[in-house]
Design a protein around this motif. Structure first.
Motif, PDB file in Angstrom:
ATOM      1  N   THR A  30       0.860  -1.184   0.000  1.00 14.27           N
ATOM      2  CA  THR A  30       0.000   0.000   0.000  1.00 14.27           C
ATOM      3  C   THR A  30       0.894   1.230   0.000  1.00 14.27           C
ATOM      4  OG1 THR A  30      -1.712  -1.141   1.284  1.00 14.27           O
ATOM      5  CG2 THR A  30      -1.794   1.269   1.238  1.00 14.27           C
ATOM      6  N   THR A  31       0.683   2.126  -0.954  1.00 15.61           N
ATOM      7  CA  THR A  31       1.479   3.347  -1.017  1.00 15.61           C
ATOM      8  C   THR A  31       0.614   4.550  -0.664  1.00 15.61           C
ATOM      9  OG1 THR A  31       1.044   3.598  -3.400  1.00 15.61           O
ATOM     10  CG2 THR A  31       3.054   2.420  -2.752  1.00 15.61           C
ATOM     11  N   VAL A  32       1.218   5.493   0.057  1.00 11.47           N
ATOM     12  CA  VAL A  32       0.526   6.705   0.490  1.00 11.47           C
ATOM     13  C   VAL A  32       1.419   7.907   0.214  1.00 11.47           C
ATOM     14  CG1 VAL A  32      -0.556   7.924   2.408  1.00 11.47           C
ATOM     15  CG2 VAL A  32      -0.619   5.422   2.347  1.00 11.47           C
ATOM     16  N   ASP A  33       0.873   8.895  -0.471  1.00 11.07           N
ATOM     17  CA  ASP A  33       1.629  10.120  -0.715  1.00 11.07           C
ATOM     18  C   ASP A  33       0.638  11.232  -1.032  1.00 11.07           C
ATOM     19  OD1 ASP A  33       3.235  12.235  -1.965  1.00 11.07           O
ATOM     20  OD2 ASP A  33       4.850  10.760  -1.961  1.00 11.07           O
ATOM     21  N   VAL A  34       0.715  12.303  -0.259  1.00  9.13           N
ATOM     22  CA  VAL A  34      -0.249  13.387  -0.404  1.00  9.13           C
ATOM     23  C   VAL A  34      -0.142  14.075  -1.754  1.00  9.13           C
ATOM     24  CG1 VAL A  34       1.293  15.117   0.622  1.00  9.13           C
ATOM     25  CG2 VAL A  34      -1.196  15.420   0.770  1.00  9.13           C
ATOM     26  N   ALA A  35       1.017  13.985  -2.407  1.00  9.36           N
ATOM     27  CA  ALA A  35       1.240  14.744  -3.641  1.00  9.36           C
ATOM     28  C   ALA A  35       1.397  13.873  -4.880  1.00  9.36           C
ATOM     29  CB  ALA A  35       2.467  15.632  -3.483  1.00  9.36           C
ATOM     30  N   ASP A  36       1.209  12.563  -4.759  1.00  9.09           N
ATOM     31  CA  ASP A  36       1.448  11.661  -5.885  1.00  9.09           C
ATOM     32  C   ASP A  36       0.125  11.050  -6.354  1.00  9.09           C
ATOM     33  OD1 ASP A  36       2.235   9.819  -7.750  1.00  9.09           O
ATOM     34  OD2 ASP A  36       3.585   8.711  -6.427  1.00  9.09           O
ATOM     35  N   PRO A  37      -0.363  11.439  -7.523  1.00  6.78           N
ATOM     36  CA  PRO A  37      -1.629  10.888  -8.012  1.00  6.78           C
ATOM     37  C   PRO A  37      -1.560   9.404  -8.323  1.00  6.78           C
ATOM     38  CG  PRO A  37      -0.554  12.206  -9.716  1.00  6.78           C
ATOM     39  CD  PRO A  37       0.214  12.427  -8.460  1.00  6.78           C
ATOM     40  N   ASP A  38      -0.353   8.865  -8.444  1.00  5.75           N
ATOM     41  CA  ASP A  38      -0.204   7.440  -8.721  1.00  5.75           C
ATOM     42  C   ASP A  38      -0.148   6.590  -7.455  1.00  5.75           C
ATOM     43  OD1 ASP A  38      -0.150   7.816 -11.503  1.00  5.75           O
ATOM     44  OD2 ASP A  38       1.996   8.257 -11.467  1.00  5.75           O
ATOM     45  N   ALA A  39      -0.080   7.245  -6.276  1.00  7.80           N
ATOM     46  CA  ALA A  39      -0.094   6.497  -5.031  1.00  7.80           C
ATOM     47  C   ALA A  39      -1.481   5.899  -4.806  1.00  7.80           C
ATOM     48  CB  ALA A  39       0.280   7.401  -3.867  1.00  7.80           C
ATOM     49  N   ASP A  40      -1.556   4.852  -4.012  1.00  8.64           N
ATOM     50  CA  ASP A  40      -2.850   4.226  -3.732  1.00  8.64           C
ATOM     51  C   ASP A  40      -3.763   5.164  -2.945  1.00  8.64           C
ATOM     52  OD1 ASP A  40      -2.070   1.799  -4.936  1.00  8.64           O
ATOM     53  OD2 ASP A  40      -1.066   1.156  -3.080  1.00  8.64           O
ATOM     54  N   TYR A  41      -3.166   5.941  -2.027  1.00  4.90           N
ATOM     55  CA  TYR A  41      -3.941   6.846  -1.179  1.00  4.90           C
ATOM     56  C   TYR A  41      -3.157   8.142  -0.957  1.00  4.90           C
ATOM     57  CZ  TYR A  41      -6.511   2.571   0.016  1.00  4.90           C
ATOM     58  OH  TYR A  41      -7.237   1.394  -0.049  1.00  4.90           O
ATOM     59  N   THR A  42      -3.881   9.208  -0.653  1.00  6.45           N
ATOM     60  CA  THR A  42      -3.235  10.463  -0.286  1.00  6.45           C
ATOM     61  C   THR A  42      -3.148  10.623   1.232  1.00  6.45           C
ATOM     62  OG1 THR A  42      -5.365  11.614  -0.441  1.00  6.45           O
ATOM     63  CG2 THR A  42      -3.937  11.650  -2.394  1.00  6.45           C
ATOM     64  N   THR A  43      -3.928   9.865   1.978  1.00  4.04           N
ATOM     65  CA  THR A  43      -3.831   9.822   3.440  1.00  4.04           C
ATOM     66  C   THR A  43      -3.887   8.365   3.871  1.00  4.04           C
ATOM     67  OG1 THR A  43      -6.241  10.014   3.707  1.00  4.04           O
ATOM     68  CG2 THR A  43      -4.940  12.061   3.737  1.00  4.04           C
ATOM     69  N   LEU A  44      -3.481   8.082   5.089  1.00  5.98           N
ATOM     70  CA  LEU A  44      -3.481   6.702   5.557  1.00  5.98           C
ATOM     71  C   LEU A  44      -4.882   6.111   5.493  1.00  5.98           C
ATOM     72  CD1 LEU A  44      -1.092   6.874   8.639  1.00  5.98           C
ATOM     73  CD2 LEU A  44      -0.689   5.702   6.484  1.00  5.98           C
ATOM     74  N   PRO A  45      -5.015   4.929   4.896  1.00  9.24           N
ATOM     75  CA  PRO A  45      -6.337   4.306   4.707  1.00  9.24           C
ATOM     76  C   PRO A  45      -6.844   3.618   5.966  1.00  9.24           C
ATOM     77  CG  PRO A  45      -4.656   2.897   3.762  1.00  9.24           C
ATOM     78  CD  PRO A  45      -3.956   4.147   4.253  1.00  9.24           C
ATOM     79  N   LEU A  46      -7.287   4.435   6.938  1.00  7.46           N
ATOM     80  CA  LEU A  46      -7.844   3.900   8.175  1.00  7.46           C
ATOM     81  C   LEU A  46      -9.364   3.957   8.072  1.00  7.46           C
ATOM     82  CD1 LEU A  46      -5.542   5.775  10.715  1.00  7.46           C
ATOM     83  CD2 LEU A  46      -5.154   3.565   9.611  1.00  7.46           C
ATOM     84  N   ASN A  47     -10.026   2.879   8.449  1.00  2.00           N
ATOM     85  CA  ASN A  47     -11.481   2.889   8.368  1.00  2.00           C
ATOM     86  C   ASN A  47     -12.077   3.655   9.540  1.00  2.00           C
ATOM     87  OD1 ASN A  47     -11.429   1.143  10.573  1.00  2.00           O
ATOM     88  ND2 ASN A  47     -11.503  -0.688   9.289  1.00  2.00           N
ATOM     89  N   GLU A  48     -13.400   3.694   9.629  1.00  2.00           N
ATOM     90  CA  GLU A  48     -14.053   4.543  10.619  1.00  2.00           C
ATOM     91  C   GLU A  48     -13.663   4.190  12.050  1.00  2.00           C
ATOM     92  OE1 GLU A  48     -18.198   4.442   9.925  1.00  2.00           O
ATOM     93  OE2 GLU A  48     -18.091   5.517   8.008  1.00  2.00           O
ATOM     94  N   SER A  49     -13.396   2.930  12.299  1.00  2.00           N
ATOM     95  CA  SER A  49     -13.029   2.522  13.654  1.00  2.00           C
ATOM     96  C   SER A  49     -11.532   2.676  13.911  1.00  2.00           C
ATOM     97  CB  SER A  49     -13.432   1.063  13.892  1.00  2.00           C
ATOM     98  OG  SER A  49     -12.724   0.199  13.000  1.00  2.00           O
TER      99      SER A  49
END
Length: 290
Positions: A30-49
């Motif tokens: 899983t890749t996360v990067d606020v500035a990379d449109p090719d990353a999987d997410y721009t913020t950490l993928p934490l669910n509601e809980s």
């Protein structure tokens, strides 16, 4: 290792190296990067809980984000690697360890896993006299004017960028590194932003900030460590011993692989992680006092 192993890469610049390594051994990445449109997410993928879990995480973002991200990710990861230079101070690194006693946390020390470390360590026996470890570049200030050269964001210049590499090598060569303190040290800013019309490492932002050291030197007596972003002379990235010189160059990918492999193998070995803690705190202390 099987497909259920999961790695989290926070920062997709240098993080691409880790992504490639884990994918090559069949891990889910899983890749996360606020500035990379090719990353999987721009913020950490934490669910509601707030529930999520990864086996391992690499923090490869700009220095000023390391502590906050490592502090967050350590809640959801069994193991967290933080790229050099770690965090902003020894106190913050200590706090990170205290707040997450169940998470294995270490600063990335990839150069300790080069395959010729035993040969260099034998040649660099401090009993034989002075050894010099150098990382001197002709013209490689990283992206002048960017966060790299902004003390508020990077905590320092070459002393925080390249010196950690040399300090981690020193730990492999000096058996008594825990009791080593610099006999003499200095760091200097030898250039101004207007001097830097180009660089071999990224474009120059002439409207940016350049308030960091670009030369740093530590003398431990038997070992001298020297770093320089812009010498305008021949590159000298090497371990110089009494008998020969070992050219280093950029760290090979196999060293990163070996570092990861070792950490995973030693996951339940408290002695290994105690040593990592001592190494990381010592490096932070030397940098704090430089």
């Amino acid at each position: 290792m099987h497909s259920s192993n999961k790695a989290l890469i926070v920062g997709t610049g240098f993080g691409k190296l880790y992504k490639s390594i884990y994918e090559s051994i069949g891990w889910q990445v899983t890749t996360v990067d606020v500035a990379d449109p090719d990353a999987d997410y721009t913020t950490l993928p934490l669910n509601e809980s707030g529930m999520a879990h990864w086996d391992i995480c690499h923090i490869t973002t700009p220095n000023y984000t390391h502590y906050e991200l490592a502090d967050l990710c350590a809640n959801y990861c069994d193991m967290v690697f933080v790229e050099k230079p770690g965090v902003g101070s020894t106190g913050l690194w200590s706090q990170l360890l205290v707040d997450h006693p169940s998470t294995r946390i270490m600063m990335t020390k990839n150069n300790q896993y080069r395959n010729n470390i035993p040969e260099m360590a034998e040649a660099a026996d401090p009993k034989k006299g002075i050894t010099r470890i150098s990382w001197i570049n002709n013209n490689r200030v990283p992206k002048p004017g960017s966060w790299f050269t902004n003390k508020k964001l990077a905590f320092g210049g070459v002393s925080r960028d390249l010196m950690p590499h040399l300090l981690s090598l020193y730990q492999m060569f000096e058996p008594d590194w825990r009791n080593s303190t610099p006999k003499w040290a200095k760091k200097e800013r030898r250039w101004n932003l207007e001097d830097l019309t180009d660089s071999n490492y990224g474009e120059v932002d002439p409207n940016g900030v350049y308030d960091v050291d670009d030369f740093a030197y530590i003398d431990f007596g038997d070992f001298q460590l020297q770093t320089d972003w812009r010498s305008l002379d021949t590159d000298d990235i090497a371990v110089h011993t009494q008998t020969k010189s070992f050219q280093l160059g950029l760290c090979p990918e196999n060293a990163y692989r070996e570092m990861i492999k070792t950490a995973l193998f030693e996951k339940t070995n408290d002695n290994f992680w105690q040593q990592q803690m001592e190494m990381d705190l010592w490096i932070h202390q030397v940098l704090d006092n430089l």
